[in-house]
Write an enzyme that holds these catalytic residues in place. Structure first.
Site, mmCIF file in Angstrom:
data_model
loop_
_atom_site.group_PDB
_atom_site.id
_atom_site.type_symbol
_atom_site.label_atom_id
_atom_site.label_comp_id
_atom_site.label_asym_id
_atom_site.label_seq_id
_atom_site.Cartn_x
_atom_site.Cartn_y
_atom_site.Cartn_z
ATOM 1 N N GLY A 1 34.465 -3.838 21.421
ATOM 2 C CA GLY A 1 34.745 -4.308 22.772
ATOM 3 C C GLY A 1 34.788 -3.183 23.782
ATOM 4 O O GLY A 1 34.347 -3.339 24.931
ATOM 5 N N GLY B 1 35.521 -9.946 19.203
ATOM 6 C CA GLY B 1 35.293 -9.057 18.073
ATOM 7 C C GLY B 1 36.326 -7.951 18.059
ATOM 8 O O GLY B 1 37.423 -8.083 18.614
ATOM 9 N N SER B 2 35.979 -6.851 17.450
ATOM 10 C CA SER B 2 36.928 -5.750 17.294
ATOM 11 C C SER B 2 37.158 -5.019 18.617
ATOM 12 O O SER B 2 36.292 -5.011 19.510
ATOM 13 C CB SER B 2 36.416 -4.752 16.251
ATOM 14 O OG SER B 2 35.308 -4.023 16.756
ATOM 15 N N THR B 3 38.307 -4.381 18.714
ATOM 16 C CA THR B 3 38.632 -3.607 19.908
ATOM 17 C C THR B 3 37.663 -2.448 20.077
ATOM 18 O O THR B 3 37.270 -2.107 21.213
ATOM 19 C CB THR B 3 40.078 -3.101 19.827
ATOM 20 O OG1 THR B 3 40.954 -4.235 19.778
ATOM 21 C CG2 THR B 3 40.443 -2.247 21.020
ATOM 22 N N GLU B 4 37.253 -1.832 18.974
ATOM 23 C CA GLU B 4 36.349 -0.688 19.047
ATOM 24 C C GLU B 4 35.005 -1.089 19.658
ATOM 25 O O GLU B 4 34.482 -0.422 20.551
ATOM 26 C CB GLU B 4 36.141 -0.089 17.653
ATOM 27 C CG GLU B 4 37.361 0.590 17.061
ATOM 28 C CD GLU B 4 38.451 -0.390 16.644
ATOM 29 O OE1 GLU B 4 39.621 0.035 16.577
ATOM 30 O OE2 GLU B 4 38.142 -1.584 16.382
ATOM 31 N N CYS C 1 42.302 -12.887 14.405
ATOM 32 C CA CYS C 1 42.896 -11.989 15.406
ATOM 33 C C CYS C 1 44.328 -12.372 15.725
ATOM 34 O O CYS C 1 45.129 -11.523 16.123
ATOM 35 C CB CYS C 1 42.071 -12.016 16.689
ATOM 36 S SG CYS C 1 40.389 -11.442 16.508
ATOM 37 N N GLU D 1 45.058 -3.174 12.609
ATOM 38 C CA GLU D 1 44.624 -4.516 12.225
ATOM 39 C C GLU D 1 43.900 -4.453 10.879
ATOM 40 O O GLU D 1 42.890 -3.766 10.736
ATOM 41 C CB GLU D 1 43.711 -5.112 13.286
ATOM 42 C CG GLU D 1 43.351 -6.558 13.011
ATOM 43 C CD GLU D 1 42.531 -7.191 14.125
ATOM 44 O OE1 GLU D 1 42.743 -8.382 14.413
ATOM 45 O OE2 GLU D 1 41.682 -6.489 14.702
ATOM 46 N N LYS E 1 24.739 -14.735 20.792
ATOM 47 C CA LYS E 1 24.448 -13.785 19.721
ATOM 48 C C LYS E 1 25.526 -13.942 18.662
ATOM 49 O O LYS E 1 26.613 -13.392 18.759
ATOM 50 C CB LYS E 1 24.426 -12.361 20.263
ATOM 51 C CG LYS E 1 23.432 -11.418 19.569
ATOM 52 C CD LYS E 1 23.587 -11.293 18.077
ATOM 53 C CE LYS E 1 24.781 -10.429 17.691
ATOM 54 N NZ LYS E 1 24.877 -10.266 16.196
ATOM 55 N N GLU F 1 37.878 -10.844 23.980
ATOM 56 C CA GLU F 1 38.977 -11.268 23.087
ATOM 57 C C GLU F 1 38.854 -10.407 21.851
ATOM 58 O O GLU F 1 37.903 -10.538 21.075
ATOM 59 C CB GLU F 1 38.870 -12.765 22.771
ATOM 60 C CG GLU F 1 40.141 -13.336 22.157
ATOM 61 C CD GLU F 1 40.146 -13.273 20.643
ATOM 62 O OE1 GLU F 1 40.817 -12.346 20.101
ATOM 63 O OE2 GLU F 1 39.511 -14.116 20.010
#
Length: 476
Positions: A231, A226-229, A282, A379, A173, A248
């Protein structure tokens, strides 16, 4: 012409017939129309992959032959490097020289796993009972591989190549902003001999398409970058089915410059460790911790180098930094610049929006930043460098670790003992000493803390895409 979905190696329209426009960051104008996959398409793709895993030939194909397919794919990528690089440059806003390097890396990743496929081994274990105990590395099953927009082709290859080398089937995706090279790689793999059904590429919204993949109980493994949020939400959804997850995520990496460092060797790599890909990385070393005896010189010289960066159109050979991916991403970077100045940072240079179309932004340097400020903790994912002074080695390590992230970083010093102490002291997944390099095809890559779980790259990636089966053979 509409770029259709790639389902099991065959092009197909989206089930609901929807499409979306992919914009070119350098102009803001549409460059492609792409089929928009949705939950029904995600279910179709998983069904194809699950059937191919259970009934198809791929996992039963010898590891050597799987490797040959990946090696052929590597050769095809190299044959088409210029076309793929131009596509990546236009779609991602990358300077063409950087795009060529990234497509070359894709070829190298397929080549590495082409050679590694038949070197994935188990072990024999001495046990107390008479007989033999051994382990097998078996493919985990259907893998959902969710990739970001900042390095579309490279990160797709990091996931696709080991997943296939281990005998899995996969659904990729790609990010909606940058799906074009992932679709091209899927076709290249089919041309290289990947059996029908083994790989699908499914562009579509992350909230629905990726969400459907993550929630599908037939998916055995999720790899998300992708982003921590986001993830966090992936991990929460995956918990329902106890689906294996590797993540990651974000970073706010430290670039620690000691007074004894060779500044002539340090400055250029430090510059590009934060401004490469317009800061949309990142691993960006966006916090530069500089020891006070060389602080003023570092700020002055890094600012001069920043001013000299050639910001321009991606396909111009002289361009060193292209546009950001979108107007929203540029607005985020500008907002953080305003936040940093309001917090008390000194504006040294950059941050201007050039006239004309596209999502361009001059790279910016903020000095005299406090490590506790938002601009130093959150970030930005844009071309903003925060320079922070420090006095002692212990202070540098403490401030580098005072972050929710731990992905990458660099240390600059001529003292070997200090390099060892600081490299061991900073809690981060990868770190370079007297280098801004820390990500290699052959070596593990991943983060500590909120930067993620698991290690991609190198043979460590085998752990992500295989199950360990223990077999005991009795003598009786």
């Amino acid at each position: 012409m509409i770029e259709q979905l790639l389902l099991g190696g065959e092009r197909a329209p989206a089930a609901e017939g929807r499409t979306f426009e992919v914009l070119e960051p350098a102009t803001g104008a549409p460059m492609a129309e792409v089929a928009e996959g949705g939950p029904e398409d995600a279910a179709r793709a998983v069904e194809i992959a699950a059937r191919a895993f259970d009934e198809g030939p791929w996992r039963r194909t010898s590891a050597t032959e799987r490797g040959r397919v990946l090696l052929r794919a590597s050769g095809l990528v190299r044959d088409r490097l210029e076309d793929l690089a131009r596509l990546e440059a236009r779609n991602g806003g990358k300077p063409i020289a950087a795009a060529r390097g990234e497509i070359g890396l894709v070829a190298a990743v397929f080549e590495y796993w082409g050679g590694a496929a038949n070197k994935i081994t188990g072990e024999t274990i001495p046990i107390q009972q008479p007989g033999i105990d051994l382990t097998l590395r078996e493919p985990v099953g259907v893998c959902a591989l969710i990739t970001p927009w900042n390095f579309p082709a490279v990160i797709a290859s990091w996931k696709i190549a080991p997943a296939l080398a281990c005998g899995n089937t996969a659904v990729v995706k790609p990010a909606s902003q940058t799906p074009l090279t992932a679709l091209a790689l899927g076709e290249i793999l089919a041309e290289a001999g990947l059996p029908e059904g083994t790989l699908s590429v499914l562009p579509g919204p992350g909230s629905t398409t990726a969400g459907a993949l993550v929630a599908d109980p037939r998916v055995s493994k999720i790899s998300f970058t992708g982003s921590t949020e986001v993830g966090t939400r992936v991990m929460q959804t995956a918990a329902t089915n106890i689906t294996r997850v590797s993540l990651e995520l974000g970073g706010k990496s430290a670039n620690v410059v000691f007074a004894d460092a060779d500044l002539d060797a340090c400055l250029e790599p430090s510059l590009w460790s934060v401004f490469d890909n317009a800061g949309q990385d990142c691993c960006s070393r966006s916090r530069a911790f500089v020891q006070r005896p060389v602080y003023d010189e570092f700020v002055q010289r890094i600012a001069a180098l920043t001013d000299a960066i050639a910001v321009g159109a991606p396909l111009e050979e002289s361009t060193q930094m292209g546009p950001l991916i979108s107007e929203g991403q540029r607005r985020t970077a500008l907002d953080y610049l305003e936040v940093g100045l309001a917090e008390g940072a000194r504006h040294v240079t950059g941050g201007e929006v050039p006239e004309g179309p596209g999502y361009y932004l001059r790279p910016a340097v903020l000095a005299d930043v406090d490590n506790g400020w938002r601009v130093a903790q959150e970030e930005i994912f844009g071309p903003v460098l925060c320079v922070i002074p420090f006095d002692t080695e212990e202070e540098a390590v403490r401030m580098a670790n005072a972050s929710p992230y731990g992905l990458s970083g660099s240390i600059w010093t001529r003292e070997l003992g200090r390099a060892i102490r600081v490299a061991k002291g900073i809690r981060t997944g990868v770190i370079g000493v007297n280098s801004a390099s820390s990500v290699f095809t052959e070596a593990p890559f991943g983060g500590f803390k909120r930067s993620g779980i698991g290690r991609e790259m190198g043979m460590h990636a085998v752990n992500l895409y295989t199950e360990v089966k223990n077999i005991y053979l009795s003598e009786a």
